[in-house]
Structure formats: structure tokens, C-alpha cells
Design an enzyme around this catalytic site. Structure first.
Site, PDB file in Angstrom:
ATOM      1  N   SER A 186       0.832  -1.203   0.000  1.00 37.84           N
ATOM      2  CA  SER A 186       0.000   0.000   0.000  1.00 37.84           C
ATOM      3  C   SER A 186       0.862   1.247   0.000  1.00 37.84           C
ATOM      4  O   SER A 186       1.961   1.265   0.549  1.00 37.84           O
ATOM      5  CB  SER A 186      -0.889  -0.015   1.262  1.00 37.84           C
ATOM      6  OG  SER A 186      -1.501   1.246   1.444  1.00 37.84           O
ATOM      7  N   TYR A 242      -1.503  -1.095  10.935  1.00 34.67           N
ATOM      8  CA  TYR A 242      -1.811  -1.643   9.597  1.00 34.67           C
ATOM      9  C   TYR A 242      -0.688  -1.274   8.628  1.00 34.67           C
ATOM     10  O   TYR A 242      -0.108  -2.143   7.977  1.00 34.67           O
ATOM     11  CB  TYR A 242      -3.153  -1.115   9.076  1.00 34.67           C
ATOM     12  CG  TYR A 242      -3.283  -1.259   7.572  1.00 34.67           C
ATOM     13  CD1 TYR A 242      -3.078  -0.172   6.728  1.00 34.67           C
ATOM     14  CD2 TYR A 242      -3.564  -2.488   7.008  1.00 34.67           C
ATOM     15  CE1 TYR A 242      -3.157  -0.317   5.354  1.00 34.67           C
ATOM     16  CE2 TYR A 242      -3.647  -2.642   5.634  1.00 34.67           C
ATOM     17  CZ  TYR A 242      -3.451  -1.547   4.807  1.00 34.67           C
ATOM     18  OH  TYR A 242      -3.507  -1.687   3.445  1.00 34.67           O
ATOM     19  N   LYS A 257       2.505  -3.587   6.588  1.00 34.73           N
ATOM     20  CA  LYS A 257       2.871  -3.565   5.164  1.00 34.73           C
ATOM     21  C   LYS A 257       4.380  -3.320   5.025  1.00 34.73           C
ATOM     22  O   LYS A 257       5.056  -3.979   4.234  1.00 34.73           O
ATOM     23  CB  LYS A 257       2.092  -2.479   4.408  1.00 34.73           C
ATOM     24  CG  LYS A 257       0.595  -2.750   4.287  1.00 34.73           C
ATOM     25  CD  LYS A 257       0.319  -4.063   3.569  1.00 34.73           C
ATOM     26  CE  LYS A 257      -1.174  -4.287   3.391  1.00 34.73           C
ATOM     27  NZ  LYS A 257      -1.472  -5.620   2.789  1.00 34.73           N
TER      28      LYS A 257
HETATM   29  C1  WQD Z   1      -9.976   8.572   1.422  1.00 32.14           C
HETATM   30  C2  WQD Z   1     -10.282  10.038   1.659  1.00 32.14           C
HETATM   31  C3  WQD Z   1     -10.648  10.631   3.965  1.00 32.14           C
HETATM   32  C4  WQD Z   1     -14.387   8.437   4.483  1.00 32.14           C
HETATM   33  C5  WQD Z   1      -6.875   3.798   3.397  1.00 32.14           C
HETATM   34  C6  WQD Z   1      -5.610   3.043   3.747  1.00 32.14           C
HETATM   35  C7  WQD Z   1      -4.979   2.533   2.483  1.00 32.14           C
HETATM   36  C8  WQD Z   1      -5.970   1.670   1.769  1.00 32.14           C
HETATM   37  C9  WQD Z   1      -7.207   2.510   1.417  1.00 32.14           C
HETATM   38  C10 WQD Z   1      -6.147  -0.692   2.212  1.00 32.14           C
HETATM   39  C11 WQD Z   1      -9.573  10.598   2.901  1.00 32.14           C
HETATM   40  C12 WQD Z   1     -11.902  10.858   3.124  1.00 32.14           C
HETATM   41  C13 WQD Z   1     -13.223   8.953   3.928  1.00 32.14           C
HETATM   42  C14 WQD Z   1     -15.445   9.306   4.837  1.00 32.14           C
HETATM   43  C15 WQD Z   1     -14.151  11.172   4.069  1.00 32.14           C
HETATM   44  N1  WQD Z   1      -6.362   0.571   2.585  1.00 32.14           N
HETATM   45  N2  WQD Z   1     -13.126  10.301   3.735  1.00 32.14           N
HETATM   46  N3  WQD Z   1     -15.290  10.662   4.612  1.00 32.14           N
HETATM   47  O1  WQD Z   1      -7.508   6.642   4.255  1.00 32.14           O
HETATM   48  O2  WQD Z   1      -6.794   7.267   1.862  1.00 32.14           O
HETATM   49  O3  WQD Z   1      -6.537   4.925   2.636  1.00 32.14           O
HETATM   50  O4  WQD Z   1      -7.753   2.975   2.663  1.00 32.14           O
HETATM   51  O5  WQD Z   1      -5.572  -1.107   1.260  1.00 32.14           O
HETATM   52  O6  WQD Z   1      -3.857   1.753   2.816  1.00 32.14           O
HETATM   53  O7  WQD Z   1      -4.709   3.938   4.361  1.00 32.14           O
HETATM   54  O8  WQD Z   1      -8.809   5.815   2.225  1.00 32.14           O
HETATM   55  O9  WQD Z   1     -11.200   5.816   1.615  1.00 32.14           O
HETATM   56  O10 WQD Z   1     -10.567   5.899   4.089  1.00 32.14           O
HETATM   57  O11 WQD Z   1     -10.211   7.898   2.661  1.00 32.14           O
HETATM   58  O12 WQD Z   1     -14.041  12.400   3.888  1.00 32.14           O
HETATM   59  O13 WQD Z   1     -16.523   8.902   5.351  1.00 32.14           O
HETATM   60  O14 WQD Z   1     -11.671  10.190   1.909  1.00 32.14           O
HETATM   61  O15 WQD Z   1     -10.478  11.708   4.872  1.00 32.14           O
HETATM   62  O16 WQD Z   1      -9.181  11.919   2.624  1.00 32.14           O
HETATM   63  P1  WQD Z   1      -7.387   6.284   2.809  1.00 32.14           P
HETATM   64  P2  WQD Z   1     -10.269   6.299   2.680  1.00 32.14           P
END
Ligand code: WQD
Length: 352
Positions: free
Chosen positions: A138, A163, A167
């Protein structure tokens, strides 16, 4: 004549083990492997997925992969799988716990599950003649980048969650094992943000409980399952104040795994370990993604601006040059098509 040319000429494809194969990316990768002519064995403990996913895979490919319900942290379970399914030449390892927030609450579960799974697989590969392993890593290993877009030479930063640390440690375990002379190869794929669903509508992301990731929460809000989506902060140093990510279509991502496996089994890889960033190279903000969904589907997403989420990175997107020019893979999906597929999948789930 090179073995791989013969194999392709007689369309003799290999048998691949997909751990975590009923999960989101694992199921989409299984479809692409089977479409490419590979036989697939899936092992999954169903802790974060459902066996019905196998039906979806069969609907798409017309074939049913071998499915073994089991836990990869148990060495005897894996040994039995290899005994019962001889001839496995490659492994794609998705089996891992992957919720960033949960990993902070339950670090030992994450270290035990994610690391013991990998160690067991690596230990058994030479015993059963498995040549290569594709490891699901990741972009989280980079932490908050100093510059964007980010390529594979960027420094690995101190993990911001257990997590993310699993990785980083997993990549080091693979590197140390190969350096010790183990007769195996590995391609490490660092995903950016996988989103979307298969265009058939038969498989997609199946979050259990309240979705942690943006797109499943977004589609559930659009479907009225959640009252509204909270945008976690609009006061970041970005054009519209919301965080920026590199959202990659899950089918594009799945295809990269097939290409990586082909590369290893056909001896086209240059080093025993190769690392690739898998992203589109384009950064999209949360608000831009919401707009893309609304424009693509004509469906409004009820949303509000809320406080920042602890641990969120402000902006990160990939430089996919190496994946494009060395691996020979490029993200092709249009973000609006990806959003339409995600919405179609949500609607199909609602009907179940
Ligand atoms: C994306 C953006 C949130 C939810 C994580 C892991 C990564 C991978 C993918 C596994 C961010 C914003 C989110 C919500 C929001 N995991 N958001 N409201 O955190 O970039 O990555 O998941 O493989 O390793 O770190 O993904 O989809 O959680 O968030 O505003 O209800 O959406 O703040 O900016 P993230 P995400």
C-alpha cells in the site's frame, strides 16, 4: 524455445493461489486471472467477506475457482491446501486485515494475522515448488509524501498505524527472505486507493458494518442507507480544502496483478524483487470525487463538512511511470465509469 512461449502457444496456463480471494481486490483479481486462462485456488477465512462472492466470480467467468475455507495463519491448513492442490506455481497474497483505525485498537491481531500469513506462505513456497509471490502492499508505506506525485524511490516513512507497519514489515520480510537465497521471486504492488466494482455488477466492495473507506460510504449515503457522508475536513492545503488521493479502478488494479504474475512466471522480471506503485497519476480531492459521482450517475450525495479524521494524509498521488514502462501496465478506466460501476453494485446489493 522459451518455456513461456510454449506455454502460451499451447495455452498451458498455471495454477495460482489467491489468498483472501473472496475479498474486494482478491475477487476481482481472481476474475482477471481466470479470464487470462489461469486455474485459481482461493483460500479465505471469510472474516471480512462472504462465500457468495464465488457465485459472482462464476457468473462472470463461467467457471468456479477451487475454494478452501481456511486461515492462512495456520501452517497445517496451508500445507494441506498445497498437498490437495498440486502444481500451484504462483501466489497472490491479499489475506490481511486492512482497516487502519481498527489496527490502532487491535495491533496484535494485525501483526499476528498479516505477518504470520506471509511467513507461512514464504516458508512453504520452496517446499511446494511455488516460483513467485505477488504481495499486496500500500502507498501507506510512504506516509505523508514530501512531494507528489510519488515514485518507488520515495523514502519509506515511519508508519502511522499498525496496519501500515505490517505492510512495511512484510516488504522487509520478503526482501530478507529473498536475500537469504530462498529460491523464490516477488513483485510488491503498492496500491493507492482502490475503488469501484466489476462492470457486470456481480462483484464489488462488501464492507461489513459501517464503511471506513470513502466510496462505499458515499454510495451508501447516495442510496439512503446512511443519512449523509461527512467530508473529513475542508481546511487542508489543497485547492478545495479537502484531501487528495489517487483513486484507481479495482479492475485496472486486478489486471496489474495478472501482468505481474505473468512477468514472474515467464522469467521477464529483472530482479528477484520488484516494486511498483499502482495509481493513475492523477490526484482527486474528496469533493471532486463526490462531484464525479453525481455527474456520472445523476444521483445526489447528501454530505456535510466535518472535522478532520486523525491520521489522514493531506495529499498523495502516484507517479506510475515505472508501472507503465517496466511492468507494462496502465490505469485505463474513466473515473465516471468507475463511479457508475460502484453505484450499480450498490443498487444490486440493495436488491439482495
Ligand atoms: C480517502 C479520503 C478521507 C471516508 C486507506 C488506507 C490505504 C488503503 C485505502 C487498504 C480521505 C476521506 C473517507 C469518509 C471522508 N487501505 N473520507 N469521509 O484513508 O486514503 O486509505 O484505505 O488497502 O492503505 O490507508 O482511504 O477511503 O478511508 O479515505 O471524507 O466517510 O476520503 O479523509 O481523505 P485512505 P479512505
Amino acid at each position: 524455445m522459451k518455456a513461456y512461449i510454449l506455454k502460451n502457444f499451447f495455452n498451458m496456463k498455471e495454477k495460482i493461489l489467491v489468498t483472501g480471494g473472496t475479498g474486494y481486490i482478491g475477487s476481482h483479481t481472481t476474475v482477471e486471472l481466470m479470464n487470462a486462462g489461469y486455474d485459481v485456488v482461493i483460500i479465505d477465512n471469510l472474516s471480512n467477506s462472504n462465500e457468495k462472492v464465488i457465485d459472482g466470480i462464476e457468473k462472470i467467468t463461467g467457471k468456479r475457482p477451487v475454494f478452501v475455507k481456511g486461515d492462512c495463519t495456520d501452517l497445517e491448513t496451508l500445507k494441506k491446501l498445497f498437498e490437495d492442490n498440486p502444481g500451484i506455481k504462483g501466489i497472490i497474497n491479499f489475506a490481511a486485515s486492512k482497516a487502519v483505525g481498527e489496527s490502532v485498537q487491535k495491533p496484535l491481531l494485525y501483526y499476528r494475522n498479516n505477518l504470520n500469513t506471509l511467513i507461512n506462505l514464504l516458508q512453504l513456497m520452496p517446499e511446494y515448488g511455488v516460483e513467485g509471490i505477488v504481495f499486496s502492499s500500500s502507498c501507506t508505506v510512504y506516509g505523508e509524501p514530501d512531494v507528489n506525485p510519488i515514485d518507488e524511490t520515495a523514502p519509506i516513512k515511519c508508519a502511522t498505524s499498525p496496519y501500515g507497519n505490517t505492510k512495511q514489515i512484510s516488504e522487509e520480510i520478503i526482501e530478507d527472505y529473498v536475500a537469504s537465497g530462498a529460491p523464490i521471486k516477488s513483485i510488491i504492488l503498492r496500491y493507492f486507493n482502490p475503488i469501484g466494482a466489476h462492470p457486470s455488477g456481480c462483484i464489488g466492495e462488501l464492507p461489513l458494518g459501517v464503511p471506513q473507506n470513502l466510496v462505499p460510504f458515499l454510495t451508501q449515503a447516495a442510496a439512503g442507507i446512511r443519512p449523509e457522508l461527512t467530508v473529513f475536513g475542508d481546511d487542508y492545503n489543497t485547492p478545495d480544502g479537502s484531501c487528495i488521493r489517487d483513486y484507481i479502478d479495482v479492475v485496472d488494479l486486478a489486471k496489474a496483478h495478472v501482468i505481474a504474475m505473468e512477468r514472474m512466471l515467464n522469467g521477464q522480471d529483472h530482479d528477484a524483487i520488484e516494486i511498483f506503485n499502482l495509481g493513475t497519476g492523477n490526484g482527486l480531492s474528496v469533493l471532486e470525487l463526490i462531484n464525479a459521482f453525481q455527474e456520472a450517475t445523476g444521483v445526489k450525495v447528501p454530505h456535510k463538512i466535518g472535522p478532520r479524521r486523525a491520521g489522514d494524509i493531506e495529499k498523495i498521488w502516484a507517479n506510475p511511470y515505472k508501472a507503465n514502462h517496466v511492468l507494462g501496465w496502465k490505469a485505463e478506466a474513466d473515473i465516471k465509469d468507475t463511479m457508475r460501476n460502484a453505484w450499480q453494485w450498490q443498487c444490486n446489493c440493495n436488491r439482495k
